[in-house]
Enzyme design. Sequence first.
Site, PDB file in Angstrom:
ATOM      1  N   GLU A   1       0.828  -1.214   0.000  1.00 18.95           N
ATOM      2  CA  GLU A   1       0.000   0.000   0.000  1.00 18.95           C
ATOM      3  C   GLU A   1       0.857   1.257   0.000  1.00 18.95           C
ATOM      4  OE1 GLU A   1      -2.665   2.268  -0.650  1.00 18.95           O
ATOM      5  OE2 GLU A   1      -3.658   0.445   0.002  1.00 18.95           O
TER       6      GLU A   1
ATOM      7  N   ASP B   1       1.429   4.049  -3.066  1.00 20.49           N
ATOM      8  CA  ASP B   1       1.018   5.446  -2.894  1.00 20.49           C
ATOM      9  C   ASP B   1       2.169   6.407  -3.138  1.00 20.49           C
ATOM     10  OD1 ASP B   1      -1.428   4.431  -2.165  1.00 20.49           O
ATOM     11  OD2 ASP B   1      -1.177   4.785  -0.016  1.00 20.49           O
TER      12      ASP B   1
ATOM     13  N   SER C   1      -7.344   2.382  -4.151  1.00 24.98           N
ATOM     14  CA  SER C   1      -6.169   2.864  -3.428  1.00 24.98           C
ATOM     15  C   SER C   1      -5.091   3.358  -4.385  1.00 24.98           C
ATOM     16  CB  SER C   1      -5.584   1.749  -2.563  1.00 24.98           C
ATOM     17  OG  SER C   1      -6.475   1.366  -1.556  1.00 24.98           O
TER      18      SER C   1
END
Length: 655
Positions: free
Chosen positions: A315, A319, A570
């Site tokens: 994650e 990002d 995401s």
Amino acid sequence: MHLASCLLTILALGLSLCGASPAPSRHVVHESRSSIPTGWSPVRRADQDIVLPLRIGLVQPNIHKVEEYLMEVSHPQSPGYGKHWTPAEVGHAFRPSKEAVDVVRSWLLMSALGADRIRMTNDGTWIRVYVTVKEAEKLLGTEYYVYEKETEGEVIACADKYHLPEHVSGHVELVTPTLQFDFKHKRRAAEKRDRPPPSKLWRGIPTSNVSPASSAVAQVNGPVENITEQLSACGEQITPACLQLLYNFTDFTPQVPGNNSIAIVELTPNAYLASDLDMFFANFSPSQVGERPIFVSIDGGVVQTTTESLDDNVESDLDLQYAMALVGPTQNVTLLQAGDLVEGASPNDVLDALDASYCTYEGGDDPNLDPVYPDPDGGYQGKARTRHDCGTAPLPNVLSFSYSSAEAYFTPAYMERMCNEFAKLGLMGVTVLWSTGDYGVATFGDCLDAAGDLGSGTDYTTFSPSFPATCPYVTGVGATQINTTSTRTMESAAYEPGKLSSGGGFSNIFALPSYQQTVVQDYLTNYPPPYSSSVYNSSGNSRAYPDLSANGVRYTVAADGEWLSVYGTSASTPVIASFFTAINDARIAAGKSSIGFINPTIYSSSFQAAFNDITDGSNPGCGTQGFYAEPGWDPVTGIGTPNVAMLRDLWLELQ
């Protein structure tokens, strides 16, 4: 004696209270509940001498005007557009009145509580007084019980309601501990706290949504000989260069990077690996090898390397790799790393750190849903005065959350408290972006039953809205993919069985905001979903999401030393954050404000041409095909995907 008592009261309150004693005020029910939370049961009356830290939350006089205030600075046709408030102005606007403070203090003093026991919080929103259970029951006209739940231990709470004098009730929002199941009773020595960390309620990209990828192919800002051929390759692998081509973002060079800011939120144990950043940059943006985000720790947040796995790293790697590559080497990216390795974190920890007043607003964080500081299990112990980080993080211009949860997990009060804080951030010029989730009209694969509880099976057929994307004061970001099966549109709604179904739908909690009324009513009129009101909130009066979208399929990511193909809203959220950071750069360079809360602007008619309308695909879930992408706004892709250059030019035309 009466005169001396009156003089003391005057000194304590600054009020003229002498003379005839006031007539007793009628007591009214202030809060009540019809049932206790699932799994709890009363075991005995609370001992009368137990001391309660009674907290009385005063009414914020203008909180009902928060949307009006926000629209004044956010609507493109408003004379006040872009005239964002300072933190001090926000604090002043919502600070309880002197009358409220005086009335509540007077009531406490007249109830035989000494002035030395009564304290006001620094932000003026709470009055605190330590009382015994016996005193609290007399003050509030209630009875306190000890309640027990096997996995949570014991709490002390009111039976079913509590009362306040009628003249006091109008100045008070709530009193704690009363109906909330958050005041922990002292545990026996043999008992052990067993509660999952709050971060379990908030998920980014599950490990199941990644797969091996071939070697990365395109260089950022590299030569583009054939756009059609390049985009065809992007259907197999998304890279920063693909996103630049897809969304007309090929000529961005920051002009005022020192005056602009973007922040990416990560909840521990999610953490990036420095070696993964360099592996990615070496392939896509060589000048950024060795570059790291500006690190801001919140409540013990750490870029941990204690455990390294896809669950822990993908994650944050995703990002930061895409946000940093897209804004380039001269624009700093701030990492807001929240939570220690013991408890993790919730978004409320981040909001506390951005706005000190939020730490105590409406009672502060919920200890059943948010971390408790000092950490009773040996993690982060907090600050000496506040117990956790309050107002310690700088306000960014763009704030990106690549997490999502479900409305059904929280109480309306919890969600409304958080949502109001997002409105306050918007007033201060912050663009708040939230991913909408990766399970279509479900939440982590679960749906609702007739009672509103989450689960799976034949009884769970009602769509489960995603929170906080349903908050009307954030921008919900959905996901698309390059359309490889149709020539009608370049993109379609993102759907990969077992990997991604872009979140979207209608809130069960929040009302339809004014900026969204026209498009939602058009959708429901022209393309009514084939489901009854028992399946989704079909009233036409509820907040709908997402607001916009970007590609969220097959992102090439370096994670744990490997190339992976990653899916999720995401992924689309930090990409959108990077685009708006570039638009902020252009406005700030022109002597203008940041774009702040963008929803009223992007829904305005003049901005519609700057979005690519997505009309293919759906977001399956709960045993259905979900909603369908249609012309105009839809609850799958929102108003579409951005043409960044056009958006920049349109925003530069605004004051």
